[in-house]
Design a protein around this motif. Structure first.
Motif, short mmCIF file in Angstrom:
data_model
loop_
_atom_site.label_atom_id
_atom_site.label_comp_id
_atom_site.label_asym_id
_atom_site.label_seq_id
_atom_site.Cartn_x
_atom_site.Cartn_y
_atom_site.Cartn_z
N ILE A 41 0.81 -1.09 -0.04
CA ILE A 41 -0.05 0.12 -0.16
C ILE A 41 0.88 1.29 0.01
N LYS A 42 1.75 1.26 0.82
CA LYS A 42 2.74 2.57 1.02
C LYS A 42 3.40 2.79 -0.41
N GLU A 43 3.89 1.69 -1.08
CA GLU A 43 4.67 1.78 -2.32
C GLU A 43 3.76 2.24 -3.25
N ARG A 44 2.48 1.57 -3.36
CA ARG A 44 1.73 2.06 -4.47
C ARG A 44 1.16 3.51 -4.20
N MET A 45 0.86 3.77 -3.13
CA MET A 45 0.58 5.17 -2.88
C MET A 45 1.76 6.25 -3.04
N GLN A 46 2.83 5.95 -2.77
CA GLN A 46 3.99 6.66 -3.03
C GLN A 46 4.36 7.02 -4.56
N PHE A 49 -2.55 6.54 6.88
CA PHE A 49 -2.86 7.83 6.39
C PHE A 49 -1.84 8.48 5.83
N PHE A 50 -2.32 9.13 4.57
CA PHE A 50 -1.35 9.75 3.79
C PHE A 50 -1.96 11.04 3.34
N GLU A 51 -0.84 11.72 2.84
CA GLU A 51 -1.21 13.21 2.54
C GLU A 51 -0.48 13.55 1.08
N LYS A 52 -1.18 14.69 0.43
CA LYS A 52 -0.68 14.93 -0.60
C LYS A 52 -1.04 16.51 -1.00
N ASP A 53 -0.14 17.45 -1.15
CA ASP A 53 -0.64 18.73 -1.26
C ASP A 53 -1.61 19.10 0.05
N ASP A 54 -2.63 19.60 -0.19
CA ASP A 54 -3.89 19.76 0.88
C ASP A 54 -4.53 18.74 1.13
N GLN A 55 -4.49 17.62 0.58
CA GLN A 55 -5.43 16.48 0.80
C GLN A 55 -4.78 15.54 1.48
N GLU A 84 2.28 7.40 -6.54
CA GLU A 84 1.07 8.43 -7.07
C GLU A 84 1.37 9.78 -6.25
N ASP A 85 2.57 9.99 -5.68
CA ASP A 85 2.98 11.19 -4.93
C ASP A 85 2.20 11.45 -3.59
N TRP A 86 1.69 10.15 -3.10
CA TRP A 86 1.04 10.35 -1.76
C TRP A 86 2.08 9.94 -0.58
N HIS A 87 2.24 10.78 0.50
CA HIS A 87 3.31 10.60 1.40
C HIS A 87 2.85 10.03 2.64
N TYR A 88 3.30 8.84 3.17
CA TYR A 88 2.79 8.31 4.19
C TYR A 88 3.05 9.07 5.49
N VAL A 89 1.89 9.23 6.32
CA VAL A 89 2.05 9.94 7.50
C VAL A 89 2.23 9.19 8.86
N MET A 90 1.20 8.27 8.98
CA MET A 90 1.02 7.28 10.10
C MET A 90 0.19 6.28 9.79
N GLN A 91 0.18 5.18 10.71
CA GLN A 91 -0.80 4.07 10.84
C GLN A 91 -1.61 4.09 12.15
N GLU A 92 -2.67 3.94 12.26
CA GLU A 92 -3.62 3.80 13.41
C GLU A 92 -4.36 2.60 12.94
N VAL A 94 -9.00 7.66 -4.48
CA VAL A 94 -7.91 8.44 -5.07
C VAL A 94 -7.04 7.92 -6.14
N VAL A 95 -6.45 6.81 -5.65
CA VAL A 95 -5.60 5.92 -6.31
C VAL A 95 -6.13 4.54 -6.65
N ASN A 96 -5.53 3.89 -7.89
CA ASN A 96 -5.99 2.79 -8.35
C ASN A 96 -4.89 1.81 -7.94
N LEU A 97 -5.03 0.79 -6.87
CA LEU A 97 -3.86 0.16 -6.26
C LEU A 97 -4.04 -1.21 -6.97
N ALA A 98 -4.79 -1.63 -7.93
CA ALA A 98 -4.65 -2.77 -8.72
C ALA A 98 -3.68 -2.97 -9.52
N ASP A 99 -3.29 -4.33 -9.75
CA ASP A 99 -2.37 -4.65 -10.82
C ASP A 99 -2.63 -4.26 -12.22
#
Length: 127
Positions: free
Chosen positions: A73-78, A93-99, A80-88, A122-127
């Motif tokens: 999940i972290k690799e596929r979100m990254q 949780f990810f952030e990108k710009d103001d989202q 698409e330029d989403w930055h990992y923040v934390m896990q609960e 916001v992101v397609n995680l499928a192969d």
């Protein structure tokens, strides 16, 4: 007496068969035929993540056979330029710009598959 035992034996076998068929039908009904096809696809192809077509909740839903999908999940979100923040718990949780977006996981429908939900799709995680 011999015919009676044959009737009991064949009746018991028939009853077990009917109960087996009913259990399979209830399992398919509770999961859904489309989800059965996705689980089959994960087992028979080299895909690790497939998209579940369910537009009812507005989130992207995916099914994977990866037991611990956090790194994927972290690799596929990254990607698409989403930055990992934390896990609960099961939420990532990810952030990108103001989202901000939350990706959640749930073991589904049995211990062999994990359902991943991407907030707002916001992101397609499928192969």
């Amino acid at each position: 007496m011999n015919k009676r035992w044959k009737r009991i034996l064949f009746g018991s076998i028939g009853l077990v068969f009917v109960m087996f068929v009913i259990n399979i039908a209830l399992y398919i009904h509770s999961i859904g035929w489309n989800h059965i096809k996705l689980m089959y696809s994960l087992h028979t192809t080299d895909k690790s993540v497939v998209k579940i077509d369910d537009p009812s909740n507005g989130h992207g839903l995916y099914l994977t056979k990866i037991r611990q999908p956090a790194e994927m999940i972290k690799e596929r979100m990254q990607r698409e330029d989403w930055h990992y923040v934390m896990q609960e718990g099961s939420g990532y949780f990810f952030e990108k710009d103001d989202q901000d977006v939350v990706v959640t996981t749930k073991i589904w429908p049995n211990r062999y598959f994990v359902r991943i939900s991407v907030q707002h799709d916001v992101v397609n995680l499928a192969d």
